[in-house]
Write an enzyme that holds these catalytic residues in place. Structure first.
Site, PDB file in Angstrom:
ATOM      1  CE  LYS A 111      -4.123  -1.534   0.338  1.00 20.33           C
ATOM      2  NZ  LYS A 111      -4.532  -2.601   1.674  1.00 20.33           N
ATOM      3  CE  LYS A 194      -8.428 -12.059  -5.441  1.00 25.31           C
ATOM      4  NZ  LYS A 194      -8.776 -10.597  -5.322  1.00 25.31           N
ATOM      5  CE  LYS A 197     -13.956  -3.960  -3.533  1.00 27.17           C
ATOM      6  NZ  LYS A 197     -14.436  -4.908  -2.538  1.00 27.17           N
TER       7      LYS A 197
HETATM    8  P1  ADP Z   1     -11.367  -7.504  -3.989  1.00 26.31           P
HETATM    9  O1  ADP Z   1     -10.040  -8.569  -4.571  1.00 26.31           O
HETATM   10  O2  ADP Z   1     -12.347  -7.320  -4.962  1.00 26.31           O
HETATM   11  O3  ADP Z   1     -10.881  -6.235  -3.358  1.00 26.31           O
HETATM   12  P2  ADP Z   1     -11.421  -8.499  -1.331  1.00 26.31           P
HETATM   13  O4  ADP Z   1     -10.209  -8.734  -0.938  1.00 26.31           O
HETATM   14  O5  ADP Z   1     -12.431  -7.214  -0.290  1.00 26.31           O
HETATM   15  O6  ADP Z   1     -12.017  -8.292  -2.778  1.00 26.31           O
HETATM   16  O7  ADP Z   1     -12.375  -9.865  -0.896  1.00 26.31           O
HETATM   17  C1  ADP Z   1     -12.768 -10.093   0.346  1.00 26.31           C
HETATM   18  C2  ADP Z   1     -12.858 -11.617   0.534  1.00 26.31           C
HETATM   19  O8  ADP Z   1     -13.668 -12.320  -0.788  1.00 26.31           O
HETATM   20  C3  ADP Z   1     -11.693 -12.256   0.213  1.00 26.31           C
HETATM   21  O9  ADP Z   1     -10.926 -12.474   1.457  1.00 26.31           O
HETATM   22  C4  ADP Z   1     -11.926 -13.727  -0.072  1.00 26.31           C
HETATM   23  O10 ADP Z   1     -12.144 -14.515   0.751  1.00 26.31           O
HETATM   24  C5  ADP Z   1     -13.113 -13.449  -1.259  1.00 26.31           C
HETATM   25  N1  ADP Z   1     -12.772 -13.198  -2.791  1.00 26.31           N
HETATM   26  C6  ADP Z   1     -12.396 -12.090  -3.279  1.00 26.31           C
HETATM   27  N2  ADP Z   1     -12.217 -12.159  -4.605  1.00 26.31           N
HETATM   28  C7  ADP Z   1     -12.075 -13.559  -4.858  1.00 26.31           C
HETATM   29  C8  ADP Z   1     -11.762 -14.529  -5.906  1.00 26.31           C
HETATM   30  N3  ADP Z   1     -11.546 -14.008  -7.162  1.00 26.31           N
HETATM   31  N4  ADP Z   1     -11.987 -15.762  -5.674  1.00 26.31           N
HETATM   32  C9  ADP Z   1     -11.973 -16.405  -4.415  1.00 26.31           C
HETATM   33  N5  ADP Z   1     -12.332 -15.505  -3.519  1.00 26.31           N
HETATM   34  C10 ADP Z   1     -12.280 -14.127  -3.584  1.00 26.31           C
END
Ligand code: ADP
Ligand code: TRP
Length: 331
Positions: A111, A194, A197
């Site tokens: 970050k 993956k 967001k």
């Molecule tokens: P982003 O990657 O969209 O910022 P977050 O990190 O906020 O998503 O996601 C919160 C939780 O959702 C993660 O800790 C994980 O458990 C799950 N998650 C997010 N994206 C994925 C993915 N592509 N595949 C599997 N689990 C995911």
């Protein structure tokens, strides 16, 4: 009954990665564990959200959690900042967290590199706050993805250190909860590994049928199989991985066979995939809209969650104050 705890930062809408990677598994846990699910709005401050957006983002997550099947009667669903006990605990725990170890946390380094103008103290102590979320409920198990593993290790370290400094056996070390075979990584449709967001490739639980069709039809593919029974390149495997999450067995078998005998038409596969995703998303989206618009209901859920979450939190902060050498006080 063991306690499971998980938090999510309210930074936007939830996508299929969140749903299949986390939420759907949480729904399963609700009958067998004492579950705590919270919205980590204090944590979101590290990236300076506009004050006008915070409550709305919290409401989004709450409604999307509940619409996905988390049940406020079975689980404790709450907002981190409703539990002010966490803030006092965090202040105390910061006294025993060292700058050197915090600077070495991978997520902090990342970050700080990405936003060199906003390396704030909250970012540095992110892991301390997360440890406090976990320890204040004395959670046994924390479901964590790869990116959060180090934070959980820090939590164990802070718990051990607390016990050592004060000569107590107060905190036990939480363990990572493993979903085993249920743990899936949801791929993106743009050729990236993956769905996420920040990757900008999400299919969201609030997407309309039209949005979903459009996103799926745009998925990256290749020229098609060049020989029977060949190995699938990543972009194609991604389509199949998504299909495994949303489609019937016979549908998957049909397209597997078509891949193997080189008769596959990606357009047909995408159309089918879009419809099968829509089947999963539509009922959730409809529930989200109802719940999101029912402010009274959401307020009640948050209040009930905070009251339930406060039981452990109050006990912990009282004990911790005393162990640190302060008086027990009534809040
Ligand atoms: P982003 O990657 O969209 O910022 P977050 O990190 O906020 O998503 O996601 C919160 C939780 O959702 C993660 O800790 C994980 O458990 C799950 N998650 C997010 N994206 C994925 C993915 N592509 N595949 C599997 N689990 C995911
Ligand atoms: N750091 C987590 C994330 O970014 C969110 C979080 C905050 C959390 N406190 C927590 C997760 C406690 C599990 C337990 O995804």
């Amino acid at each position: 009954m063991q306690t499971v705890l998980s938090g999510i930062r309210p930074t936007g809408d939830l996508h299929l990665g969140n749903y299949f990677g986390a939420l759907r598994n949480f729904v399963r846990l609700q009958n067998d564990y004492n579950c705590f699910f919270f919205v980590a709005d204090y944590h979101s401050l590290t990236t300076h959200p506009h004050p006008a957006d915070i409550q709305n983002n919290v409401r989004k997550i709450l409604s999307q959690y509940i619409a996905s099947g988390l049940d406020p009667e079975k689980s404790t669903i709450y907002i981190q900042s409703d539990l002010v006990e966490t803030a006092e605990f965090y202040m105390l725990m910061n006294m025993n967290a060292y700058i050197g170890e915090l600077e070495r946390v991978v997520s902090f380094k990342e970050k700080a590199r990405q936003n060199p103008d906003n390396v704030n103290a909250g970012l540095l102590t992110y892991a301390v706050l997360m440890a406090c979320d976990i320890l204040i409920q004395r959670a046994d198990l924390v479901p964590v993805g790869k990116d959060q593993e180090q934070h959980l290790e820090m939590t164990c370290k802070f718990a051990r250190r607390f016990n050592n400094i004060y000569g107590v056996e107060y905190f036990k070390e939480p363990k990572a909860f493993s979903f085993g075979d249920h743990l899936v990584k949801v791929p993106g449709l743009d050729g990236s590994g993956k769905m996420g967001k920040s990757e900008g490739n999400g299919i969201y639980l609030i997407d309309s049928d039209k949005d979903i069709r459009k996103k799926v039809m745009k998925a990256v593919t290749d020229l098609g199989p060049q020989a029977p029974n060949s190995e699938k390149p990543e972009v194609i495997q991604n389509l199949f991985t998504l299909m495994e999450l949303v489609s019937d067995k016979s549908t998957i078998e049909h397209f597997e066979a078509a891949w193997n005998d080189c008769s596959i038409r990606y357009g047909d596969m995408k159309k089918q995939l879009a419809e099968d995703i829509i089947k999963v998303v539509t009922p959730i989206r409809e529930r989200i809209n109802d719940i999101y618009n029912d402010t009274e209901y959401l307020d009640r859920v948050a209040k009930m969650g905070a009251e339930k979450a406060r039981v452990n939190a109050q006990k912990t902060i009282q004990d911790v104050r005393e162990i640190f050498g302060f008086r027990r006080i009534h809040y």
